[in-house]
Scaffold this motif. Structure first.
Motif, PDB file in Angstrom:
ATOM      1  N   GLY A 140       0.810  -1.211   0.000  1.00  0.00           N
ATOM      2  CA  GLY A 140       0.000   0.000   0.000  1.00  0.00           C
ATOM      3  C   GLY A 140       0.846   1.265   0.000  1.00  0.00           C
ATOM      4  O   GLY A 140       0.367   2.338   0.333  1.00  0.00           O
ATOM      5  N   GLU A 141       2.111   1.135  -0.374  1.00  0.00           N
ATOM      6  CA  GLU A 141       3.031   2.265  -0.409  1.00  0.00           C
ATOM      7  C   GLU A 141       3.210   2.741  -1.846  1.00  0.00           C
ATOM      8  O   GLU A 141       2.899   2.023  -2.790  1.00  0.00           O
ATOM      9  CB  GLU A 141       4.402   1.841   0.135  1.00  0.00           C
ATOM     10  CG  GLU A 141       4.377   1.331   1.541  1.00  0.00           C
ATOM     11  CD  GLU A 141       5.641   0.587   1.928  1.00  0.00           C
ATOM     12  OE1 GLU A 141       5.895   0.517   3.130  1.00  0.00           O
ATOM     13  OE2 GLU A 141       6.355   0.073   1.039  1.00  0.00           O
ATOM     14  N   SER A 142       3.779   3.925  -1.970  1.00  0.00           N
ATOM     15  CA  SER A 142       4.166   4.385  -3.296  1.00  0.00           C
ATOM     16  C   SER A 142       5.375   3.573  -3.736  1.00  0.00           C
ATOM     17  O   SER A 142       6.041   2.926  -2.918  1.00  0.00           O
ATOM     18  CB  SER A 142       4.533   5.873  -3.255  1.00  0.00           C
ATOM     19  OG  SER A 142       5.730   6.055  -2.509  1.00  0.00           O
ATOM     20  N   LYS A 143       5.676   3.612  -5.014  1.00  0.00           N
ATOM     21  CA  LYS A 143       6.861   2.908  -5.510  1.00  0.00           C
ATOM     22  C   LYS A 143       8.125   3.461  -4.846  1.00  0.00           C
ATOM     23  O   LYS A 143       9.015   2.705  -4.471  1.00  0.00           O
ATOM     24  CB  LYS A 143       6.971   3.034  -7.030  1.00  0.00           C
ATOM     25  CG  LYS A 143       5.906   2.270  -7.783  1.00  0.00           C
ATOM     26  CD  LYS A 143       6.084   2.470  -9.277  1.00  0.00           C
ATOM     27  CE  LYS A 143       4.996   1.796 -10.065  1.00  0.00           C
ATOM     28  NZ  LYS A 143       5.160   2.017 -11.512  1.00  0.00           N
ATOM     29  N   THR A 144       8.176   4.770  -4.698  1.00  0.00           N
ATOM     30  CA  THR A 144       9.340   5.390  -4.069  1.00  0.00           C
ATOM     31  C   THR A 144       9.520   4.894  -2.645  1.00  0.00           C
ATOM     32  O   THR A 144      10.627   4.530  -2.232  1.00  0.00           O
ATOM     33  CB  THR A 144       9.200   6.927  -4.080  1.00  0.00           C
ATOM     34  OG1 THR A 144       9.111   7.368  -5.427  1.00  0.00           O
ATOM     35  CG2 THR A 144      10.377   7.605  -3.389  1.00  0.00           C
ATOM     36  N   GLU A 145       8.428   4.858  -1.884  1.00  0.00           N
ATOM     37  CA  GLU A 145       8.495   4.398  -0.502  1.00  0.00           C
ATOM     38  C   GLU A 145       8.872   2.917  -0.440  1.00  0.00           C
ATOM     39  O   GLU A 145       9.652   2.496   0.419  1.00  0.00           O
ATOM     40  CB  GLU A 145       7.171   4.641   0.216  1.00  0.00           C
ATOM     41  CG  GLU A 145       7.170   4.248   1.670  1.00  0.00           C
ATOM     42  CD  GLU A 145       8.114   5.063   2.544  1.00  0.00           C
ATOM     43  OE1 GLU A 145       8.341   4.650   3.697  1.00  0.00           O
ATOM     44  OE2 GLU A 145       8.632   6.095   2.092  1.00  0.00           O
TER      45      GLU A 145
END
Length: 64
Positions: free
Chosen positions: A24-29
């Motif tokens: 459920g995170e961004s790709k960056t995270e």
């Protein structure tokens, strides 16, 4: 200064997308957390390796 990271590997791109979706995170995270976790494992391994070497050296010179 922020510089974009350009990933040109289909397997890595797929893994980033899967981990981001599952977490459920961004790709960056997802990439940041994965790198931080790997860095911690590598640092721990380096510490453990040093401890193993010291223990072996002690056993060879003092105990055996």
């Amino acid at each position: 200064m922020t510089v974009a990271l350009n990933i040109k590997n289909a397997t890595v791109e797929r893994l980033v997308e899967e981990v981001a979706r599952l977490s459920g995170e961004s790709k960056t995270e997802a990439v940041r957390r994965a790198l931080e976790e790997r860095k911690a494992r590598l640092a721990y391994r380096a510490i453990e390796g040093d401890r193993t070497s010291r223990l072996r050296r002690f056993l060879e010179t003092e105990a055996w």
